[in-house]
Design an enzyme around this catalytic site. Structure first.
Site, short mmCIF file in Angstrom:
data_model
loop_
_atom_site.label_atom_id
_atom_site.label_comp_id
_atom_site.label_asym_id
_atom_site.label_seq_id
_atom_site.Cartn_x
_atom_site.Cartn_y
_atom_site.Cartn_z
N CYS A 339 41.57 35.10 3.98
CA CYS A 339 41.05 36.09 3.03
C CYS A 339 40.37 37.23 3.78
O CYS A 339 41.03 38.03 4.42
CB CYS A 339 40.14 35.43 2.01
SG CYS A 339 39.85 36.46 0.55
N HIS A 426 43.07 30.90 -0.29
CA HIS A 426 42.12 29.84 0.01
C HIS A 426 42.75 28.50 -0.35
O HIS A 426 43.61 28.41 -1.23
CB HIS A 426 40.84 30.01 -0.81
CG HIS A 426 40.07 31.24 -0.50
ND1 HIS A 426 39.42 31.43 0.70
CD2 HIS A 426 39.81 32.36 -1.24
CE1 HIS A 426 38.80 32.61 0.69
NE2 HIS A 426 39.03 33.18 -0.46
#
Length: 501
Positions: A339, A426
């Site tokens: 991310c 994630h």
């Protein structure tokens, strides 16, 4: 149980064990056939999870409540964590209200700007109580935050509004647990004290008989029972709510690892549970680092997520970590960006609307991947899935940055260039086959055998820990007393006055 009842698990401090006890009670009650749900009115954490709301839209809740829902064998939903505050700095938090972004809350507003949040929390709890037999609520911080009591809707304010019995947890491993438990009770006003029904001592090491004089004195002084003493467990680990316990995992690393992994502990780290699955691999050593030196002996460098990509990129450069990471990659070492970490690995990061600070700001990334990031006000919340090298993988997305990829091999949620990998997903490493395939590739980059990774089931390990928690409370807590509190509410108990009154 014919009517919906509940219990509030409060603590003397942050990280006293509230989340652990709440999770344990949820699993213990679920194993008894009770329909139970977890609840935390307000969670302050950058560790969050995407869930699917009944309307089909993706929404966001705290990771701890997601895990507690698994413990309860319930479907995670936004009612379980109606208010999520994601710290964006020392004085500002981003508000997530029933799973959706809802502006910012500044430090000066903490005292009087919470009416909307209070209403949302109370409504969510009432909703859960209408659908479940029991709701186990978790408090936040310390139960006796008397400077915040006037507008509290997470601890005693919630207990008063919902007429919940309260159990206060203290961590004996920190020291001073008897003073913390007594003092927390004594600082509350009489109406709040009336709801405090007992204590739990957490993380005790040694001979429990040594505690008996202290337990008796505490019970005599307060008129409240110690419902149990939970032992310290070396192997007890759950998806953590915040980053307080990150460095504690270094000591559990393998003595002779196949690969050494260095996770850069960014100042504003978020969703660091991405690396939990790596910590379970027996042939990995996972260290959390803040300076360049450990990277020299690492095989793999992980850049985790962050709540402030631009600020943490500046921090990397201020410590020389940027040079160490790029040097590691050029030597053929594996780098994984998750991310915000993925965004840092790219060429440029632009913030035209000031989502992370000053509008119009542009920064150069580390230049290891051909991708560009532009921050937008709308947050991306998704539950994507796909394959890599024929292996299925999924995850979740929570980010403001839109990433445009260029040259390189497609990688789930991002891009790969040689030994450098970046993903916006994630949770992908929780998929055992995918984790094994990626670690095998990392081992190949390091000239090692990669055939021994991915054999640990992350989901099974989590389930085993949740059952271990339930076993602990069944053995060491007076569960009959806990069930009476849930069914009957708080008993009539004496008021305790402290010396400062």
């Amino acid at each position: 149980m014919s009517t919906a009842r509940g219990l509030l698990v409060a603590g003397t401090t942050s990280d006293a064990g509230k989340s652990v006890v709440t999770s344990a009670l949820c699993r213990a009650l679920a194993r008894r056939g009770i329909r139970v749900a977890p609840f935390k009115a307000q969670n302050m954490s950058n560790n969050s999870m995407v869930v699917a709301d009944p309307d089909g839209r993706a929404a966001e809740i705290g990771r701890a409540q997601w895990v507690q829902a698994l413990a309860a064998r319930a479907e995670p939903e936004t009612a379980m964590n109606p208010v999520l505050l994601k710290p964006g700095g020392d004085r500002t938090s981003h508000v997530v209200l029933r799973g959706r972004p809802s502006g910012r809350l500044r430090a000066g507003e903490f005292a009087g700007g919470r009416a909307t949040l209070t209403e949302a929390a109370h409504a969510a709890l009432a909703e859960l109580r209408s659908r479940y037999d029991v709701v186990v609520c978790e408090g936040a911080g310390g139960v006796a935050e008397i400077n915040l009591r006037a507008h509290d809707y997470v601890n005693m304010g919630l207990a008063r509004a919902a007429d919940l019995p309260v159990v206060v947890v203290g961590d004996i491993d920190r020291g001073g647990v008897f003073a913390a438990l007594y003092g927390s009770l004594a600082l509350l006003d009489p109406a709040d004290q009336a709801l405090v029904a007992g204590f739990v001592i957490n993380k005790f090491r040694g001979d429990a008989a040594l505690l008996d004089p202290g337990l008796k004195t505490l019970e005599d002084l307060t008129g409240r029972p110690v419902l149990g003493v939970l032992p310290w467990q070396r192997d007890l680990w759950l998806d953590s709510e915040d980053s307080l316990a990150l460095t504690a995992r270094e000591a559990d690393a393998a003595a002779a690892p196949a690969l050494r992994v260095a996770v850069v502990m960014l100042p504003r780290i978020s969703n660091f549970t991405d690396v939990d699955a790596l910590c379970l691999e027996p042939d990995l050593r996972v260290d959390f680092v803040t300076d360049p030196r450990p990277l020299a002996s690492a095989d793999v460098v992980v850049l985790p997520g962050t709540r402030a990509t631009l600020a943490d990129l500046e921090w990397l450069r201020s410590r020389g970590l940027d040079t160490a990471i790029t040097g590691h990659a050029r030597r053929g070492g594996t780098v994984l960006g998750l991310c915000g970490g993925c965004q840092m690995l790219g060429r440029t990061i632009r913030d035209p609307d000031g989502v992370e600070g000053s509008a119009g700001r542009t920064a150069a990334g580390l230049g290891l991947l051909d991708l560009e990031t532009v921050f937008t006000r709308d947050k991306v919340l998704r539950l994507p899935s796909g394959k890599w090298r024929g292996v299925p993988v999924g995850g979740y997305e929570i980010h403001h940055g839109r990433v445009r990829t260029g040259r390189g091999e497609a990688f789930p949620g991002g891009l790969r260039d040689g030994s450098v990998y970046g993903t916006m997903w994630h949770g992908s490493l929780e998929h055992d086959a995918f984790r094994g395939a990626w670690l095998a590739a990392a081992a190949e980059h390091a000239g090692r055998d990669g055939g021994r990774f991915g054999r640990v089931s992350f989901a099974a390990a989590r389930e085993a820990r949740l059952d271990l928690l339930a076993d602990l409370v069944e053995e060491h807590l007076d569960m009959d007393a806990v069930l009476r509190l849930i069914a009957e509410g708080p008993p009539v108990l004496p008021t305790v006055r402290g010396e400062l009154r």
